[in-house]
Design a protein around this motif. Structure first.
Motif: not given
Length: 731
Positions: A624-649
């Motif tokens: 989500g947006e804002g300071a609470g925009g991640l549901s759990g530990n981002d773990d050095a960018g793994q959670m975020s990288a998942w989103y990047v790939f998923a959003a690309l398809g």
């Protein structure tokens, strides 16, 4: 300011993940500590040595990030080595705090009431007004250095406090009032294996002021000393005093290093020289804009673009640059010994259990030259320490987490054509991990695979082996599953190098997951050396033989042999039923990295459209947006990288294979620019805003009917078009 005109950097929300999660999924999180993503609003170029962050926590204590959005006190700007989104430690850090009025050196006295008004935060720039001290502070950074600009909002005395942040009452700081310099170091200590022992290097800093001091000194626990240095006492620091008129500016130049104070100074003189604040800011803006623009999104979905580019920012924090501008860096696992790397860069802080899944594959896709440096760094660590590290952080062996995923990462890079390193030397080190048990001294120091003897003897790690010499003890089933994947990864390299005996043995070992799959329950399960199953069996409870999850969740971790797993489960339709059960029971946990591939496994069933359904839902509920925009530990960018790939398809369920499982893209158009000069345009043609289900895919004018796409096919560029509809296709 220059950053306001940048076209993509403005979408990044650096505060994302700095407070308790407010996403839709957060109410279902089992472990409430996972509600904190533990990111920081880092100011620095991608993959830099040091990140600069506002500091709202004083300690370098494990699992305590230096910044949280809802904290009420501000203690300065920290030159941080926090592992973004982790539950580890900051180390070798120092803090700069500007104050006005009378001199105060105790944090409780000089702390500013922290409010978010008049605050600006981007990846390259941070600004905060300090109402109590009537100072306006700004900071920007280069790879190894920072520059701070302090503007007086009233005529007053201004002091700059510099504090090494040692929790062990160690460290050193000195002042040179004649030259206008402050320098020092904060020794680094280890955690996990070797907990509390010296890490063999320090975080060094060198600070230069353009303006002459009116006063200077050092302090400890609030006591000021009329001397030029102080060391190994509690709460040490140094101050420099100035007299500033209203509107006058004070510029603070800071260099950092992991080898020496002189190196920190040399890094500063090389990267920033005497450039002014705006010049440094403009350069860092350009670096971020270039990095973010490798994926250019075209869509009216502004919220989605904010989440996407914030995720891309978080996925570009680590691994950490470790060498100075002259190539010098601390020897891996050494004792204040140093090495020099030529024509390359040396990196550390690999949260390997997390990032081999998607974050490192994202680097392989977008920045293969960096990936080459990362692989070469791993080989150097293995050569210097004698064993390939499992989870190298703070430039040491840690034995943190499970698996041996350095092997998976190197195999992933190698099979994608990223090969500017000695693969035979890499293989020698990886093979040693896979076939040998270290002696007791090395093992206790964190070297080698935990439980390797049991694994080799039984083909799985039995419940009888509690893995006592590890931070994560037991977890035998999860270890078996992950070692099986790493054996598969090493087997692929053995085959390519013509090592037939190794290939056959490792290929057989890659099937070890079968030994802990209990057909009577249809899931993985703890097993004793005599073959008996662990009792009782609770499929949806946290069990001692599972890492951060449940047997049901971990059963799906066989990314290298989905046909084999499907066979054990009774066929593709049964796999679909088991996946349905997981999601219907709300047992899917996005914070558990070994589950990140699960939504894409519907591609192996008769109902691949359910991949699109679940991936779309997860993107909506977990981010989500804002300071609470991640549901759990981002773990050095793994959670975020998942989103990047998923959003690309597409997503790398098995990174070693070089294949990506297709889902459906989130945005109308995404243009990926690769280092080979090619561009890939991914287009989603939707019937409505609700369209997520693929009716057909066209690649470069021809129908594409596969559920996966290869890395090499992506790198060829062209046009990939998804036609999306509101409802699943008829079966």
């Amino acid at each position: 300011m220059a950053f306001a005109q940048q076209s993509l950097i403005r979408y990044v929300q650096p505060f994302s993940g700095t407070s308790a999660s407010t996403t839709l999924a957060s109410q279902h999180i089992e472990d409430k500590t996972e509600r904190l993503a533990n990111t920081i609003p880092a100011v620095a170029p991608p993959f830099s040595m040091t990140q600069w962050t506002p500091q709202t926590q004083l300690s370098e204590k494990k699992c305590l990030a230096p910044y949280y959005y809802n904290n009420k006190k501000f203690y300065g700007f920290r030159a941080s080595h926090w592992l973004s989104g982790s539950c580890t430690q900051d180390y070798g850090s120092f803090t700069i705090m500007p104050i006005s009025g009378s001199l105060k050196t105790q944090a409780a006295q000089y702390a500013e009431n922290y409010v978010h008004q008049n605050e600006v935060s981007t990846p390259s720039y941070y600004k905060l007004k300090l109402p109590q001290h009537q100072l306006l502070t700004e900071i920007t950074a280069s790879l190894r250095c920072g520059i701070m600009r302090i503007t007086a909002l009233k005529t007053d005395s201004v002091y700059v406090l510099v504090s090494p942040n040692s929790d062990q009452n160690r460290g050193f700081i000195q002042i040179d009032p004649v030259k206008g310099e402050i320098s020092g170091y904060n020794p680094v200590h280890r955690i996990y294996q070797g907990w509390g022992e010296p890490a063999g290097f320090s975080g060094y800093f060198f600070i230069r002021f353009k303006k002459s001091f009116t006063s200077a000194g050092v302090y400890s626990e609030g006591h000021i000393f009329n001397q030029q240095n102080i060391s190994n006492k509690k709460d040490i620091g140094a101050f420099a005093g100035f007299r500033l008129k209203k509107g006058e500016q004070l510029v603070v130049y800071s260099g950092t290093s992991f080898t020496s104070i002189n190196a920190a100074k040399a890094n500063l003189e090389s990267e920033i020289k005497k450039d002014d604040f705006n010049t440094v800011l403009a350069r860092t803006n350009q670096v971020w804009e270039k990095s973010l623009s490798q994926i250019r999104i075209s869509d009216t979905n502004e919220k989605g673009k904010k989440i996407f580019y914030t995720a891309l920012y978080h996925a570009m924090q680590h691994p950490r640059l470790y060498n100075d501008v002259d190539g010098k860096y601390p020897r891996f696992g050494g004792k204040y010994q140093y090495e020099t790397i030529n024509r390359r860069q040396y990196y550390d802080d690999f949260s390997m259990w997390d990032i081999y899944r998607a974050q490192l594959p994202l680097i392989e896709l977008l920045q293969p030259r960096l990936a080459n440096n990362l692989v070469n760094s791993m080989i150097l660590k293995g050569e210097q320490g004698g064993w390939m590290p499992i989870f190298p952080c703070w430039n040491n062996y840690t034995a943190a987490m499970i698996g041996d995923h350095t092997t998976a990462f190197i195999a992933s890079a190698y099979h994608k054509g990223i090969r500017n390193y000695d693969i035979n030397e890499a293989y020698r080190l990886m093979r040693k991990n896979a076939f040998q048990m270290p002696d007791s001294v090395d093992y206790l120091n964190g070297k080698g695979r935990r439980g390797i003897n049991s694994y080799l003897k039984y083909g799985y790690i039995p419940m009888d082996d509690s893995i006592p010499d590890a931070y994560h003890k037991k977890e035998q089933v999860s270890r078996t599953l992950e070692y099986a994947y790493d054996d598969y990864a090493l087997a692929t390299i053995a085959k390519d190098l013509g090592k037939e005996n190794d290939y056959r043995e490792l290929s057989n070992r890659s099937l070890n997951y079968r030994h802990i799959f209990d057909p009577s329950v249809g899931m993985v399960r703890g097993r004793f050396a005599n073959g008996n199953w662990y009792e009782p069996f609770y499929p949806d409870h946290r069990e001692p033989y599972i890492t951060e999850g449940t047997p049901r969740q971990y059963t799906f971790y066989v990314p290298h042999d989905m046909p084999g797993l499907i066979s054990l489960m009774g066929g593709p339709k049964n796999l679909e039923n088991e996946l349905d059960s997981l999601f219907h029971k709300k047992e899917y946990w996005h914070g558990n990295e070994p589950g990140h591939q699960i939504p894409f496994l519907y591609n192996y069933t008769p109902s691949s459209w359910k991949t699109q359904l679940q991936v779309s839902r997860i993107m909506t509920e977990e981010y989500g947006e804002g300071a609470g925009g991640l549901s759990g530990n981002d773990d050095a960018g793994q959670m975020s990288a998942w989103y990047v790939f998923a959003a690309l398809g597409f997503y790398p369920v098995d990174p070693v294979s070089g294949n990506y499982q297709l889902s459906s893209p989130l945005f109308k158009q995404a243009i990926l620019s690769f280092n080979n000069g090619k561009k890939l345009t991914i287009t989603a043609i939707k019937k409505s805003q609700k369209s997520i289900y693929s009716s057909k895919i066209i690649l470069n004018g021809k129908p594409f009917t596969k559920r996966e796409i290869t890395h090499q096919l992506l790198l060829q560029g062209g046009k990939l078009i998804f036609y999306l509809q509101d409802h699943p296709p008829r079966l």
